[in-house]
Scaffold this motif. Structure first.
Motif, short mmCIF file in Angstrom:
data_model
loop_
_atom_site.label_atom_id
_atom_site.label_comp_id
_atom_site.label_asym_id
_atom_site.label_seq_id
_atom_site.Cartn_x
_atom_site.Cartn_y
_atom_site.Cartn_z
N VAL B 69 25.41 51.35 -3.09
CA VAL B 69 24.77 50.16 -3.94
C VAL B 69 25.52 48.90 -3.42
CG1 VAL B 69 24.37 49.35 -6.20
CG2 VAL B 69 24.62 51.70 -5.79
N SER B 70 24.44 47.89 -3.07
CA SER B 70 24.89 46.29 -2.67
C SER B 70 24.67 45.57 -3.98
CB SER B 70 24.18 46.13 -1.67
OG SER B 70 22.86 45.86 -1.98
N GLY B 71 25.71 44.52 -4.30
CA GLY B 71 25.71 43.64 -5.31
C GLY B 71 26.04 44.13 -6.85
N CYS B 77 28.08 43.96 -14.97
CA CYS B 77 26.74 43.85 -14.54
C CYS B 77 26.26 45.50 -13.92
CB CYS B 77 26.68 42.79 -13.43
SG CYS B 77 27.85 42.84 -12.17
N ALA B 78 27.35 46.29 -13.88
CA ALA B 78 26.94 47.83 -13.41
C ALA B 78 26.80 48.50 -14.65
CB ALA B 78 28.14 48.28 -12.52
N LEU B 123 17.51 49.43 -8.92
CA LEU B 123 16.81 48.14 -8.92
C LEU B 123 16.54 47.45 -10.13
CD1 LEU B 123 15.68 45.70 -7.09
CD2 LEU B 123 13.50 46.97 -7.02
N SER B 124 16.31 48.27 -11.24
CA SER B 124 16.07 47.88 -12.66
C SER B 124 17.23 47.14 -13.26
CB SER B 124 15.51 49.12 -13.54
OG SER B 124 16.48 50.25 -13.80
N ASN B 125 18.11 47.55 -12.62
CA ASN B 125 19.62 46.76 -13.07
C ASN B 125 20.04 45.78 -12.20
OD1 ASN B 125 21.91 47.30 -14.84
ND2 ASN B 125 23.14 47.39 -13.24
N GLY B 126 18.98 45.55 -11.04
CA GLY B 126 19.24 44.05 -10.41
C GLY B 126 20.03 44.29 -9.03
N GLN B 127 20.30 45.68 -8.65
CA GLN B 127 21.24 46.00 -7.63
C GLN B 127 20.22 46.69 -6.43
OE1 GLN B 127 23.36 46.96 -10.48
NE2 GLN B 127 24.20 44.79 -10.56
N ASN B 128 20.82 46.81 -5.30
CA ASN B 128 19.94 47.69 -4.50
C ASN B 128 20.88 48.83 -3.96
OD1 ASN B 128 19.44 44.33 -3.59
ND2 ASN B 128 17.74 45.74 -3.92
#
Lengths: 201, 137
Positions: B69-71, B77-78, B123-128
């Motif tokens: 996971v990136s970001g 935030c995780a 992605l729904s958490n804002g990461q990739n």
């Protein structure tokens, strides 16, 4: 330009200073409580997606002995994820229950790794009697790298500039978080202790 | 001269191998028979060895998805990743490795792991989600 306007300015833009993570994950809710020398506030927001949040803030104004609410909207304009960093750019706006001539809008952004943090913000507030802008820069470092579930600590410095005094004010901020709870503690000569608690659910 | 060259190459290879081995030991990754040494699709699992070994305890007969996971730069935030996957009843266990940028997700052995679905949830958490490795335990 009297001290009253200065305090009004601090009162209205105060929540911005210690605000972080303005949008949660999709379907997530966030409760923020804040207390400082001039106001107590409770802010709840809901994020239908990771790109925006909508919320309501109830403010107890200690200086003017008044209460009001604000409807607030934050939008994630841009995000760049890499393996070791994340960069964000947010747009924010809000309108007060005092009337349509009392509102704010602004932009703020941040870039962080697990060790370093940098952020900036610009906010324009308009009221029936006063319009003004505020900007800030923030830098932080994590003294240690915690794992998932640990207590995490950030040591930060924030510098803000306001149009009313035309001065930069720099002060330290300590940020602690563990699990779904986050606390920021800042101190300025102008507003004394500023404590911000956030919980996500 | 040729022999000298060959000898030099051999010594260099042995030295390099020993160094790698020593580093491997220092990182606690050289426990014979442990699953983090397994190759998946020609690649060694890129996981924190100790964390991975702890995670798979009690998961015999299951499968684990290792998602890059990136970001994912902070614990706070995780959190949404854990929340999102906890709603999926096919998820048996989950761990977030912030240092390695990995999310470990355990499923039943018969579960068809859909990377697109995982990407969507991350992605729904804002990461990739950038990569997926699946290992049978």
């Amino acid at each position: 330009m009297g001290i009253k306007y200065f305090y009004t300015f601090l009162l209205l833009i105060g929540p911005m200073f210690l605000e972080s993570r303005p949008i949660s994950y999709s379907g997530g809710s966030t409760l923020m409580l804040k207390s400082n020398a001039m106001q107590n506030s409770a802010y709840y927001h809901y994020s239908p997606s990771y790109k925006f949040s909508i919320g309501i803030e109830q403010v107890k104004d200690k200086y003017f002995d008044a209460d009001y609410s604000s409807l607030r909207l934050t939008y994630l304009l841009n995000r760049k994820n890499t393996q070791h960093s994340q960069r964000n750019l947010y747009l924010q706006s809000g309108i007060s229950s005092d009337g349509v001539d009392h509102y704010f809008y602004g932009v703020h952004g941040d870039w962080e790794t697990r060790r370093l943090f940098s952020g900036f913000g610009y906010k324009e507030t308009q009221t029936a009697s006063l319009d003004y802008a505020e900007k800030y820069l923030q830098l932080g470092v994590a003294p240690y790298i915690g794992e998932y579930g640990d207590l995490h600590t950030w040591l930060m410095v924030k510098a803000k500039h306001d149009e009313l005094t035309n001065e930069w004010n720099t002060y330290p901020v300590l940020k602690l978080f563990k699990g779904n709870a986050l606390m920021e503690i800042g101190y300025t000569d102008a507003s004394e202790w500023d404590i911000h608690f956030m919980y996500r659910f | 001269m040729k022999n000298f060259y060959l000898l030099f190459v051999m010594i260099a290879a042995v030295y390099t191998s020993a160094q790698d081995h020593q580093m491997h030991d220092m990182e606690g990754r050289n426990h014979e028979g442990h699953l983090h040494d397994t190759m998946v699709d020609g690649k060694l699992l890129e996981v924190n060895a100790e964390r991975f070994d702890d995670f798979v305890l009690g998961l015999e007969g299951k499968q684990v998805a290792i998602v890059s996971v990136s970001g994912m730069v902070c614990d706070f935030c995780a959190r949404g990743i854990e929340k999102t996957f906890s709603k999926d009843k096919t998820v048996l266990k989950l761990d977030v490795d912030l240092s390695g940028g990995k999310v470990l997700i355990a499923f039943d052995k018969d579960k068809n792991i859909d990377f697109e679905d995982i990407k969507k949830k991350i992605l729904s958490n804002g990461q990739n989600a950038t990569d997926l490795q699946i290992i049978k335990i």
